[in-house]
Design a protein around this motif. Structure first.
Motif, mmCIF file in Angstrom:
data_model
loop_
_atom_site.group_PDB
_atom_site.id
_atom_site.type_symbol
_atom_site.label_atom_id
_atom_site.label_comp_id
_atom_site.label_asym_id
_atom_site.label_seq_id
_atom_site.Cartn_x
_atom_site.Cartn_y
_atom_site.Cartn_z
ATOM 1 N N GLU A 182 27.596 47.145 -3.074
ATOM 2 C CA GLU A 182 26.154 47.234 -2.634
ATOM 3 C C GLU A 182 25.387 47.126 -3.891
ATOM 4 O OE1 GLU A 182 24.293 46.589 -0.045
ATOM 5 O OE2 GLU A 182 26.197 45.960 0.689
ATOM 6 N N GLN A 183 25.756 48.102 -4.810
ATOM 7 C CA GLN A 183 25.260 48.215 -6.292
ATOM 8 C C GLN A 183 25.171 46.822 -7.081
ATOM 9 O OE1 GLN A 183 27.080 50.437 -9.380
ATOM 10 N NE2 GLN A 183 25.106 51.458 -9.730
ATOM 11 N N ALA A 184 26.393 46.224 -6.970
ATOM 12 C CA ALA A 184 26.551 44.790 -7.445
ATOM 13 C C ALA A 184 25.640 43.642 -6.930
ATOM 14 C CB ALA A 184 28.254 44.280 -7.469
ATOM 15 N N TYR A 185 25.809 43.819 -5.538
ATOM 16 C CA TYR A 185 24.809 42.920 -4.984
ATOM 17 C C TYR A 185 23.319 43.022 -5.307
ATOM 18 C CZ TYR A 185 22.461 39.882 -1.353
ATOM 19 O OH TYR A 185 21.809 39.212 -0.484
ATOM 20 N N ARG A 186 22.960 44.214 -5.404
ATOM 21 C CA ARG A 186 21.510 44.487 -5.535
ATOM 22 C C ARG A 186 20.985 43.901 -6.761
ATOM 23 N NH1 ARG A 186 22.714 49.543 -3.144
ATOM 24 N NH2 ARG A 186 22.443 50.425 -5.269
ATOM 25 N N THR A 187 22.066 44.434 -7.800
ATOM 26 C CA THR A 187 21.517 44.027 -9.364
ATOM 27 C C THR A 187 21.637 42.365 -9.118
ATOM 28 O OG1 THR A 187 22.516 46.115 -9.942
ATOM 29 C CG2 THR A 187 22.318 44.475 -11.606
ATOM 30 N N ILE A 188 22.732 41.745 -8.984
ATOM 31 C CA ILE A 188 22.992 40.254 -9.269
ATOM 32 C C ILE A 188 21.897 39.390 -8.595
ATOM 33 C CG2 ILE A 188 24.605 38.506 -9.539
ATOM 34 C CD1 ILE A 188 26.906 40.917 -9.885
ATOM 35 N N ALA A 189 21.780 39.890 -7.122
ATOM 36 C CA ALA A 189 21.200 38.968 -6.405
ATOM 37 C C ALA A 189 19.649 39.020 -6.878
ATOM 38 C CB ALA A 189 21.051 39.657 -4.976
#
Length: 216
Positions: free
Chosen positions: A76-83
């Protein structure tokens, strides 16, 4: 009138549940990245988090559940940041947008060095978190890139999915190259990815348009 009881000497203050969970997840992510799910233990996690084993068991039940929670937290952290970066700045041209998004992935891994190893460990143990993350990000990237390709007269159609898959595969490989061993120059790798992907597709469109046409 009642008064607050003071703690006995040496008696530690009990942390709020949310703070305990955050400490445990942070420690677990680091240990799962370093030692894998087999090597890490609840004892190791508790010691690194500065808590008791009982606290970890109360919060997460067992190591398998803790691993799933740590993986979900990373995803979730990766998705929020990159998206968020991929879908923003609509005024950027294609090359600038691609360059910035490649840089975002490198920056995320640098800021969260345990993220990619944890996701890779999840894949090895049968939790498709990295596959799911790629798929979720592909939707964002496909929508954001389509408008920018159109400015160059390129209509990739269903080739978008294949192209985004290639982008992620190359980026993950080069991020790993930068992260481990003797790191290559970060900016040079980002420039390489930008020119290879953007320049490559434009060259395909101009010199071998049938390749993209067959994927539409």
């Amino acid at each position: 009138m009642s008064t607050l009881r003071s703690r006995g000497p040496g008696r530690p203050r009990r942390l709020p549940v949310a703070e305990q969970r955050a400490l445990v997840l942070r420690a677990a992510r680091a240990l799962f990245a370093e030692q894998g799910v087999q090597g890490a233990t609840i004892e190791h996690v508790a010691r690194r988090a500065g808590l008791t084993r009982q606290s970890v068991y109360e919060q997460f039940g067992d190591k398998a559940a803790l691993f799933r929670e740590a993986v979900a937290d990373v995803e979730e952290q990766a998705y929020r940041t990159i998206a968020a970066r991929a879908s923003g700045d609509a005024d950027l041209d294609l090359r600038s947008w691609a360059h910035r998004n490649y840089a975002t992935m490198f920056d995320f891994v640098a800021a969260h060095p345990d993220a990619l190893p944890v996701l890779q460990e999840a894949e090895r143990t049968g939790i498709p978190a990295l596959t799911r993350l790629r798929s979720r990000l592909a939707e964002v990237y496909t929508a954001a890139s389509r408008e920018r390709w159109a400015a160059h007269g390129v209509e990739p159609g269903r080739a978008d999915t294949a192209l985004v898959t290639l982008y992620f595969a190359m980026t993950e490989a080069l991020v790993d190259l930068h992260r481990t061993g003797d790191p290559a120059d970060r900016d040079a790798l980002i420039d390489l990815l930008t020119e290879f992907t953007v320049g490559g597709v434009l060259r395909l469109y101009n010199q071998a348009p049938d390749v993209l046409a067959r994927l539409r």
